[in-house]
Design a protein around this motif. Structure first.
Motif, PDB file in Angstrom:
ATOM      1  N   LYS A  98       0.844  -1.199   0.000  1.00 48.23           N
ATOM      2  CA  LYS A  98       0.000   0.000   0.000  1.00 48.23           C
ATOM      3  C   LYS A  98       0.880   1.251   0.000  1.00 48.23           C
ATOM      4  O   LYS A  98       2.045   1.205   0.397  1.00 48.23           O
ATOM      5  N   TYR A 113      -1.083   3.054 -14.175  1.00 48.77           N
ATOM      6  CA  TYR A 113      -0.257   2.437 -13.144  1.00 48.77           C
ATOM      7  C   TYR A 113       1.114   2.156 -13.719  1.00 48.77           C
ATOM      8  O   TYR A 113       1.304   2.079 -14.937  1.00 48.77           O
ATOM      9  N   ILE A 172      -4.265   8.776  -5.743  1.00 50.60           N
ATOM     10  CA  ILE A 172      -3.858   7.371  -5.786  1.00 50.60           C
ATOM     11  C   ILE A 172      -5.092   6.492  -5.570  1.00 50.60           C
ATOM     12  O   ILE A 172      -5.822   6.667  -4.585  1.00 50.60           O
ATOM     13  N   HIS A 173      -5.304   5.555  -6.490  1.00 42.11           N
ATOM     14  CA  HIS A 173      -6.428   4.613  -6.386  1.00 42.11           C
ATOM     15  C   HIS A 173      -5.906   3.184  -6.279  1.00 42.11           C
ATOM     16  O   HIS A 173      -4.816   2.869  -6.753  1.00 42.11           O
ATOM     17  N   GLU A 174      -6.717   2.316  -5.697  1.00 42.75           N
ATOM     18  CA  GLU A 174      -6.335   0.916  -5.539  1.00 42.75           C
ATOM     19  C   GLU A 174      -6.145   0.249  -6.903  1.00 42.75           C
ATOM     20  O   GLU A 174      -6.711   0.695  -7.909  1.00 42.75           O
ATOM     21  N   PRO A 175      -5.376  -0.822  -6.941  1.00 47.16           N
ATOM     22  CA  PRO A 175      -5.057  -1.461  -8.226  1.00 47.16           C
ATOM     23  C   PRO A 175      -6.286  -2.072  -8.906  1.00 47.16           C
ATOM     24  O   PRO A 175      -7.228  -2.514  -8.244  1.00 47.16           O
ATOM     25  N   VAL A 214       4.528   4.685  -3.857  1.00 45.21           N
ATOM     26  CA  VAL A 214       3.421   4.104  -4.616  1.00 45.21           C
ATOM     27  C   VAL A 214       3.847   2.735  -5.126  1.00 45.21           C
ATOM     28  O   VAL A 214       4.723   2.631  -5.990  1.00 45.21           O
ATOM     29  N   TRP A 265      -0.708   0.419  -8.419  1.00 41.60           N
ATOM     30  CA  TRP A 265      -1.639   1.397  -7.873  1.00 41.60           C
ATOM     31  C   TRP A 265      -1.853   2.511  -8.897  1.00 41.60           C
ATOM     32  O   TRP A 265      -0.909   3.093  -9.416  1.00 41.60           O
ATOM     33  N   HIS A 292      -2.664   6.025 -10.523  1.00 41.08           N
ATOM     34  CA  HIS A 292      -2.370   7.373 -10.040  1.00 41.08           C
ATOM     35  C   HIS A 292      -2.277   8.373 -11.181  1.00 41.08           C
ATOM     36  O   HIS A 292      -2.067   8.014 -12.346  1.00 41.08           O
TER      37      HIS A 292
END
Length: 405
Positions: free
Chosen positions: A21, A145, A163-166, A206, A210, A212
């Motif tokens: 994370k 990503y 930033i967003h989750e994968p 990062v 992830w 972004h």
């Protein structure tokens, strides 16, 4: 190096954040800012005075790369180079909102050469460094990503990072974000995991995968991206698989007459091969691990670089090897063996150097990275020590201690 980039203890980072994370580290929680590594004046120097060439520079605007002729040009009389940066063109593009990317600064810029060598030692994976210079209110690249982990080090200005989750965790280099455009478009409609403005001295980790994007705010933003190409269990598996090519049984053809379009036939064959592989892996695990280890070491050596050689300094030191202490080039990988003639072989990535057997203790001592004086090398007198040091200086294995540190 790592302690400069994270606001938590390294053991906590390794256990809770590495590959898992993102981590936002405010400037106040870090030892110092990053102005010693890069600054606006240093960027100007690189662009205007250092003769940077493609591919060490590229420009992007509104999510697309610009044509090279929009920022490159000929170097003029005395330098037959056609792809050198044209600083006036760069000014024009910056003024119109383009982002400048200075790539591979770990090969070009002395403060980042040293920083990157420290980073490889700390992290244990290959490292590279790029710089991004973005005019106010602009974004160089759309949401995407990366296929490597990054540490973002904000040098100057302010930039907003989202930033967003994968959508595809732990992507491999062969699995770029462009394979998941639609999923990324959907993901960025959700609330971001991190939405933060980075200012001078802030840092952001990062992990690869992830999603972004970043946008400069009311001032020109300069940040460094420290990219880390993580070695994975799949790399280990590939190294083992390469060793399996020596197994005759696995090189033999599959059965004659098998139907390659029949699902049951192919599945049965695959199951049989997997069983053979499992048996061979179980019965030869120790040998395969040792052989795969050598492949993994070679892979790491090929993706990293030891301290650079300073040729004139090395030749001066070789002319009088007793003038001062010497040291093994940091990051230079070597192994020592003894052959059937009882001579010592020093195996380097590009060559092998041989010495009398009495040199083994001295070579082992030097390879351990100790600052050494020829007269104090174990197992050798002063004269023999000088001969060994002179040879290793000329071969680019040792350097004067002041130049190797």
């Amino acid at each position: 190096m790592l302690s400069r980039c994270i606001s938590v203890d390294q053991s906590v980072f390794a256990a809770e954040y590495w590959g898992c994370k993102p981590l936002l580290s405010p400037a106040g929680a870090l030892p110092r800012d990053f102005g010693d590594l890069l600054s606006p004046d240093m960027v100007d120097e690189l662009i205007a005075e250092r003769g940077v060439r493609a591919p060490f520079i590229r420009l992007a605007k509104e999510g697309r790369l610009l044509a090279k002729d929009s920022y490159l040009g000929p170097a003029g009389f005395g330098a037959e180079v056609t792809d050198q940066v044209d600083s006036a063109k760069v000014l024009e593009q910056l003024a119109s909102g383009a982002t400048v990317v200075l790539q591979g600064l770990h090969r070009l810029w002395p403060p980042l050469i040293d920083f990157t060598r420290d980073a490889v030692d700390d992290i244990g994976h290959p490292v590279q460094v790029n710089a991004y210079i973005t005019p106010p209110g602009n974004r160089g690249f759309d949401f995407h990503y990366d296929v490597h982990d990054v540490f973002v080090l904000q040098v100057s200005g302010t930039k907003r990072w989202m930033i967003h989750e994968p959508v595809h965790p732990h992507p491999l280099p062969s699995q770029p974000w462009t394979d998941h455009r639609e999923a990324i478009t959907e993901r960025v409609r959700d609330a971001p995991a991190i939405d933060a403005e980075l200012s001078d001295g802030d840092a952001l980790y990062v992990p690869r995968g992830w999603v972004h994007a970043a946008q400069a705010l009311d001032t020109t933003s300069i940040h460094l991206t420290v990219g880390v190409a993580a070695t994975t269990p799949l790399d280990v598996a590939r190294a083992v698989l390469e060793e399996l090519s020596a197994v005759e049984q696995l090189r033999a053809p599959l059965p004659l007459g098998m139907n390659p379009l029949d699902h049951d036939d192919v599945a049965a064959t695959a199951a049989k091969v997997i069983s053979q592989l499992s048996t061979h892996l179980r019965d030869n695990a120790e040998t395969l691990a040792a052989l795969a280890t050598e492949r993994l070491i070679s892979q790491h050596v090929s993706r990293t670089r030891p301290d650079a050689v300073r040729p004139l300094a090395a030749l001066r030191a070789a002319a009088d090897p007793t003038a001062g202490p010497v040291r093994w080039r940091r990051g230079l990988h070597a192994t020592l063996t003894q052959d059937s003639d009882n001579r010592v072989a020093l195996h380097l990535p590009t060559k092998t150097i041989r010495f009398p057997a009495l040199c083994l203790a001295a070579l082992t001592h030097l390879a351990a990275g100790h600052d050494s004086d020829p007269a104090a090398l174990p197992g050798l007198d002063a004269a023999d020590g000088a001969v060994v040091v002179r040879r290793l200086l000329r071969e680019g294995v040792l350097a004067p201690s002041s130049a190797a540190s």
